[in-house]
Design a protein around this motif. Structure first.
Motif, PDB file in Angstrom:
ATOM      1  N   SER A   1       8.543  10.585   6.527  1.00 46.99           N
ATOM      2  CA  SER A   1       9.673  11.462   6.246  1.00 46.99           C
ATOM      3  C   SER A   1       9.984  11.418   4.748  1.00 46.99           C
ATOM      4  CB  SER A   1      10.903  11.034   7.045  1.00 46.99           C
ATOM      5  OG  SER A   1      11.392   9.801   6.554  1.00 46.99           O
ATOM      6  N   CYS A   2      10.670  12.446   4.274  1.00 48.40           N
ATOM      7  CA  CYS A   2      11.062  12.474   2.857  1.00 48.40           C
ATOM      8  C   CYS A   2      11.951  11.289   2.504  1.00 48.40           C
ATOM      9  CB  CYS A   2      11.769  13.785   2.526  1.00 48.40           C
ATOM     10  SG  CYS A   2      10.687  15.224   2.527  1.00 48.40           S
ATOM     11  N   SER A   3      12.861  10.919   3.411  1.00 44.76           N
ATOM     12  CA  SER A   3      13.761   9.796   3.121  1.00 44.76           C
ATOM     13  C   SER A   3      12.981   8.484   3.047  1.00 44.76           C
ATOM     14  CB  SER A   3      14.885   9.708   4.150  1.00 44.76           C
ATOM     15  OG  SER A   3      14.371   9.519   5.449  1.00 44.76           O
ATOM     16  N   THR A   4      11.936   8.330   3.841  1.00 44.23           N
ATOM     17  CA  THR A   4      11.120   7.117   3.772  1.00 44.23           C
ATOM     18  C   THR A   4      10.349   7.065   2.462  1.00 44.23           C
ATOM     19  OG1 THR A   4      10.937   7.020   6.177  1.00 44.23           O
ATOM     20  CG2 THR A   4       9.294   5.788   4.915  1.00 44.23           C
ATOM     21  N   VAL A   5       9.824   8.200   2.033  1.00 52.69           N
ATOM     22  CA  VAL A   5       9.119   8.247   0.745  1.00 52.69           C
ATOM     23  C   VAL A   5      10.084   7.893  -0.387  1.00 52.69           C
ATOM     24  CG1 VAL A   5       7.978   9.775  -0.936  1.00 52.69           C
ATOM     25  CG2 VAL A   5       7.345   9.866   1.494  1.00 52.69           C
ATOM     26  N   ARG A   6      11.287   8.483  -0.375  1.00 49.56           N
ATOM     27  CA  ARG A   6      12.280   8.167  -1.420  1.00 49.56           C
ATOM     28  C   ARG A   6      12.621   6.680  -1.408  1.00 49.56           C
ATOM     29  NH1 ARG A   6      14.173  13.348  -0.010  1.00 49.56           N
ATOM     30  NH2 ARG A   6      15.605  12.487   1.531  1.00 49.56           N
ATOM     31  N   SER A   7      12.718   6.099  -0.229  1.00 48.35           N
ATOM     32  CA  SER A   7      13.003   4.666  -0.114  1.00 48.35           C
ATOM     33  C   SER A   7      11.865   3.836  -0.705  1.00 48.35           C
ATOM     34  CB  SER A   7      13.226   4.293   1.353  1.00 48.35           C
ATOM     35  OG  SER A   7      13.419   2.907   1.483  1.00 48.35           O
ATOM     36  N   HIS A   8      10.629   4.178  -0.359  1.00 48.62           N
ATOM     37  CA  HIS A   8       9.471   3.467  -0.925  1.00 48.62           C
ATOM     38  C   HIS A   8       9.452   3.581  -2.443  1.00 48.62           C
ATOM     39  CE1 HIS A   8       7.542   2.109   2.678  1.00 48.62           C
ATOM     40  NE2 HIS A   8       7.254   3.316   3.141  1.00 48.62           N
ATOM     41  N   LEU A   9       9.753   4.775  -2.958  1.00 50.40           N
ATOM     42  CA  LEU A   9       9.773   4.976  -4.408  1.00 50.40           C
ATOM     43  C   LEU A   9      10.851   4.133  -5.072  1.00 50.40           C
ATOM     44  CD1 LEU A   9       9.288   8.848  -4.558  1.00 50.40           C
ATOM     45  CD2 LEU A   9       7.655   7.109  -5.341  1.00 50.40           C
ATOM     46  N   ALA A  10      12.034   4.124  -4.494  1.00 52.76           N
ATOM     47  CA  ALA A  10      13.150   3.360  -5.073  1.00 52.76           C
ATOM     48  C   ALA A  10      12.845   1.870  -5.096  1.00 52.76           C
ATOM     49  CB  ALA A  10      14.433   3.634  -4.296  1.00 52.76           C
ATOM     50  N   VAL A  11      12.353   1.347  -3.992  1.00 57.11           N
ATOM     51  CA  VAL A  11      12.047  -0.092  -3.912  1.00 57.11           C
ATOM     52  C   VAL A  11      10.932  -0.451  -4.893  1.00 57.11           C
ATOM     53  CG1 VAL A  11      11.134  -1.913  -2.414  1.00 57.11           C
ATOM     54  CG2 VAL A  11      12.876  -0.344  -1.550  1.00 57.11           C
TER      55      VAL A  11
ATOM     56  N   ASP B   1       0.797  -1.232   0.000  1.00 57.31           N
ATOM     57  CA  ASP B   1       0.000   0.000   0.000  1.00 57.31           C
ATOM     58  C   ASP B   1       0.829   1.281   0.000  1.00 57.31           C
ATOM     59  OD1 ASP B   1      -2.314  -1.494  -0.052  1.00 57.31           O
ATOM     60  OD2 ASP B   1      -2.722  -1.281   2.088  1.00 57.31           O
ATOM     61  N   ARG B   2       1.791   1.376   0.903  1.00 56.32           N
ATOM     62  CA  ARG B   2       2.568   2.628   0.985  1.00 56.32           C
ATOM     63  C   ARG B   2       3.394   2.861  -0.274  1.00 56.32           C
ATOM     64  NH1 ARG B   2       4.574   3.514   7.195  1.00 56.32           N
ATOM     65  NH2 ARG B   2       2.516   4.045   7.977  1.00 56.32           N
ATOM     66  N   GLN B   3       3.976   1.805  -0.825  1.00 61.33           N
ATOM     67  CA  GLN B   3       4.742   1.964  -2.060  1.00 61.33           C
ATOM     68  C   GLN B   3       3.821   2.412  -3.189  1.00 61.33           C
ATOM     69  OE1 GLN B   3       7.053  -1.500  -3.031  1.00 61.33           O
ATOM     70  NE2 GLN B   3       8.008  -1.571  -1.016  1.00 61.33           N
ATOM     71  N   ARG B   4       2.661   1.783  -3.295  1.00 65.61           N
ATOM     72  CA  ARG B   4       1.703   2.129  -4.344  1.00 65.61           C
ATOM     73  C   ARG B   4       1.238   3.582  -4.192  1.00 65.61           C
ATOM     74  NH1 ARG B   4      -1.536  -1.840  -3.632  1.00 65.61           N
ATOM     75  NH2 ARG B   4      -3.108  -0.746  -2.438  1.00 65.61           N
ATOM     76  N   THR B   5       0.990   4.000  -2.963  1.00 62.41           N
ATOM     77  CA  THR B   5       0.575   5.382  -2.709  1.00 62.41           C
ATOM     78  C   THR B   5       1.669   6.362  -3.115  1.00 62.41           C
ATOM     79  OG1 THR B   5      -0.865   4.691  -0.899  1.00 62.41           O
ATOM     80  CG2 THR B   5      -0.186   6.999  -0.922  1.00 62.41           C
ATOM     81  N   CYS B   6       2.898   6.074  -2.733  1.00 62.78           N
ATOM     82  CA  CYS B   6       4.021   6.953  -3.085  1.00 62.78           C
ATOM     83  C   CYS B   6       4.198   7.038  -4.593  1.00 62.78           C
ATOM     84  CB  CYS B   6       5.308   6.460  -2.418  1.00 62.78           C
ATOM     85  SG  CYS B   6       5.346   6.686  -0.627  1.00 62.78           S
ATOM     86  N   VAL B   7       4.145   5.908  -5.274  1.00 60.81           N
ATOM     87  CA  VAL B   7       4.289   5.889  -6.739  1.00 60.81           C
ATOM     88  C   VAL B   7       3.167   6.690  -7.386  1.00 60.81           C
ATOM     89  CG1 VAL B   7       4.146   4.396  -8.778  1.00 60.81           C
ATOM     90  CG2 VAL B   7       5.612   3.748  -6.857  1.00 60.81           C
ATOM     91  N   THR B   8       1.950   6.492  -6.919  1.00 59.42           N
ATOM     92  CA  THR B   8       0.797   7.184  -7.491  1.00 59.42           C
ATOM     93  C   THR B   8       0.928   8.697  -7.321  1.00 59.42           C
ATOM     94  OG1 THR B   8      -0.623   5.294  -7.049  1.00 59.42           O
ATOM     95  CG2 THR B   8      -1.713   7.413  -7.415  1.00 59.42           C
ATOM     96  N   LEU B   9       1.209   9.126  -6.099  1.00 61.27           N
ATOM     97  CA  LEU B   9       1.287  10.554  -5.836  1.00 61.27           C
ATOM     98  C   LEU B   9       2.472  11.212  -6.546  1.00 61.27           C
ATOM     99  CD1 LEU B   9       0.394  10.594  -2.038  1.00 61.27           C
ATOM    100  CD2 LEU B   9      -1.022  11.427  -3.930  1.00 61.27           C
ATOM    101  N   HIS B  10       3.625  10.552  -6.520  1.00 64.63           N
ATOM    102  CA  HIS B  10       4.834  11.176  -7.081  1.00 64.63           C
ATOM    103  C   HIS B  10       4.935  11.019  -8.592  1.00 64.63           C
ATOM    104  CE1 HIS B  10       8.838  12.816  -7.149  1.00 64.63           C
ATOM    105  NE2 HIS B  10       9.307  11.720  -7.720  1.00 64.63           N
ATOM    106  N   TYR B  11       4.859   9.792  -9.087  1.00 63.85           N
ATOM    107  CA  TYR B  11       5.095   9.566 -10.511  1.00 63.85           C
ATOM    108  C   TYR B  11       3.860   9.789 -11.378  1.00 63.85           C
ATOM    109  CZ  TYR B  11       9.720   7.810  -9.481  1.00 63.85           C
ATOM    110  OH  TYR B  11      11.022   7.715  -9.078  1.00 63.85           O
ATOM    111  N   LEU B  12       2.691   9.447 -10.885  1.00 63.06           N
ATOM    112  CA  LEU B  12       1.506   9.581 -11.724  1.00 63.06           C
ATOM    113  C   LEU B  12       0.840  10.943 -11.584  1.00 63.06           C
ATOM    114  CD1 LEU B  12      -0.006   6.008 -11.285  1.00 63.06           C
ATOM    115  CD2 LEU B  12       1.615   6.837 -12.997  1.00 63.06           C
ATOM    116  N   LEU B  13       0.885  11.524 -10.380  1.00 66.74           N
ATOM    117  CA  LEU B  13       0.263  12.830 -10.172  1.00 66.74           C
ATOM    118  C   LEU B  13       1.268  13.972 -10.122  1.00 66.74           C
ATOM    119  CD1 LEU B  13      -2.498  11.866  -7.584  1.00 66.74           C
ATOM    120  CD2 LEU B  13      -2.705  12.151 -10.056  1.00 66.74           C
TER     121      LEU B  13
END
Length: 86
Positions: A58-68, A32-44
Motif C-alpha cells: 500500500s502507499c502508506s506502507t511504502v511511505r512508512s518504509h521510506l520514513a524509517v 530489503d523492502r526499505q532499500r527497495t523503496c528508497v532506491t525506487l523513490h529517491y534514487l530513481l
C-alpha cells in the motif's frame, strides 16, 4: 521514466559522493523492502504510488518504509559526521 528524484541531505550524499562509500554501505544494510523503496523513490524518482504498485504494497506502507529508512540513514550519517543524534 520518472521525474527527478526528490532531494534531501541523504540523497545529496549519493550525488556528491560520500567518502569511502559510507552512504552505500548504510543503504545496503537497510532491510530489503526499505532499500527497495528508497532506491525506487529517491534514487530513481518513482512516485510513491508507482513504488507501491511495483512491489505490491500500500502507499502508506511504502511511505512508512521510506520514513524509517531515511531516518535511520540520517542518524547514521549524522553520527558519522561527529554530531551525536538525540
Amino acid at each position: 521514466m520518472f521525474d527527478h528524484a526528490p532531494r534531501n541531505r541523504v540523497t545529496d550524499e549519493v550525488t556528491t559522493g560520500c567518502p569511502c562509500g559510507c552512504w552505500f554501505t548504510r543503504w545496503w544494510k537497510l532491510p530489503d523492502r526499505q532499500r527497495t523503496c528508497v532506491t525506487l523513490h529517491y534514487l530513481l524518482g518513482a512516485p510513491v504510488k508507482a513504488v507501491a504498485s511495483l512491489i505490491g504494497l500500500s502507499c502508506s506502507t511504502v511511505r512508512s518504509h521510506l520514513a524509517v529508512a531515511m531516518n535511520q540513514l540520517a542518524i547514521e550519517l549524522t553520527e558519522r559526521d561527529g554530531v551525536p543524534s538525540g
